[in-house]
Scaffold this motif. Sequence first.
Motif, PDB file in Angstrom:
ATOM      1  N   LEU A  48       6.584  20.503 -11.162  1.00 25.33           N
ATOM      2  CA  LEU A  48       6.074  19.463 -10.272  1.00 25.33           C
ATOM      3  C   LEU A  48       7.198  18.842  -9.457  1.00 25.33           C
ATOM      4  CD1 LEU A  48       3.717  17.646  -9.348  1.00 25.33           C
ATOM      5  CD2 LEU A  48       4.331  16.113 -11.232  1.00 25.33           C
ATOM      6  N   VAL A  49       8.311  18.592 -10.100  1.00 31.42           N
ATOM      7  CA  VAL A  49       9.464  18.021  -9.391  1.00 31.42           C
ATOM      8  C   VAL A  49       9.947  18.977  -8.300  1.00 31.42           C
ATOM      9  CG1 VAL A  49      11.891  17.359  -9.660  1.00 31.42           C
ATOM     10  CG2 VAL A  49      10.176  16.525 -11.271  1.00 31.42           C
ATOM     11  N   ILE A  50       9.980  20.262  -8.598  1.00 32.83           N
ATOM     12  CA  ILE A  50      10.411  21.255  -7.607  1.00 32.83           C
ATOM     13  C   ILE A  50       9.426  21.318  -6.450  1.00 32.83           C
ATOM     14  CG2 ILE A  50      10.730  23.734  -7.221  1.00 32.83           C
ATOM     15  CD1 ILE A  50      11.973  23.828 -10.050  1.00 32.83           C
ATOM     16  N   LEU A  51       8.125  21.295  -6.757  1.00 30.13           N
ATOM     17  CA  LEU A  51       7.113  21.355  -5.702  1.00 30.13           C
ATOM     18  C   LEU A  51       7.151  20.129  -4.790  1.00 30.13           C
ATOM     19  CD1 LEU A  51       4.051  22.840  -7.609  1.00 30.13           C
ATOM     20  CD2 LEU A  51       5.421  23.938  -5.836  1.00 30.13           C
ATOM     21  N   VAL A  52       7.546  19.004  -5.312  1.00 33.61           N
ATOM     22  CA  VAL A  52       7.653  17.791  -4.492  1.00 33.61           C
ATOM     23  C   VAL A  52       8.995  17.751  -3.767  1.00 33.61           C
ATOM     24  CG1 VAL A  52       7.789  15.279  -4.607  1.00 33.61           C
ATOM     25  CG2 VAL A  52       6.035  16.489  -5.901  1.00 33.61           C
ATOM     26  N   ALA A  53      10.064  18.210  -4.410  1.00 33.97           N
ATOM     27  CA  ALA A  53      11.409  18.098  -3.840  1.00 33.97           C
ATOM     28  C   ALA A  53      11.641  19.044  -2.665  1.00 33.97           C
ATOM     29  CB  ALA A  53      12.450  18.361  -4.927  1.00 33.97           C
ATOM     30  N   ILE A  54      11.028  20.209  -2.677  1.00 35.50           N
ATOM     31  CA  ILE A  54      11.271  21.175  -1.591  1.00 35.50           C
ATOM     32  C   ILE A  54      10.773  20.645  -0.247  1.00 35.50           C
ATOM     33  CG2 ILE A  54      10.623  23.461  -0.726  1.00 35.50           C
ATOM     34  CD1 ILE A  54      10.967  24.479  -3.599  1.00 35.50           C
TER      35      ILE A  54
END
Length: 74
Positions: free
Chosen positions: A21-27
């Motif tokens: 989830l963090v990766i999907l939001v951070a990109i």
Amino acid sequence: MLAIARRILSYEMTVAEFIGLVILVAIPYGLVGVIWTLTHTSHLGAMDGVDLVISFLGSIVCWPVLIFSDVCMT
């Protein structure tokens, strides 16, 4: 409404799901920050070295605040 909030807050996530989830939001956040910084480079012209790098990275991270302040100043 309270029942919906309880149901959402009671959901348990694994560490892998949280990292995903963090990766999907951070990109997308990072891409918008890079685009914003590359199109608003007037404040970077007089800088060099570490100051330039820190200001560039700070602009990427803080782009929502910079958009708000840019709109309010004009």
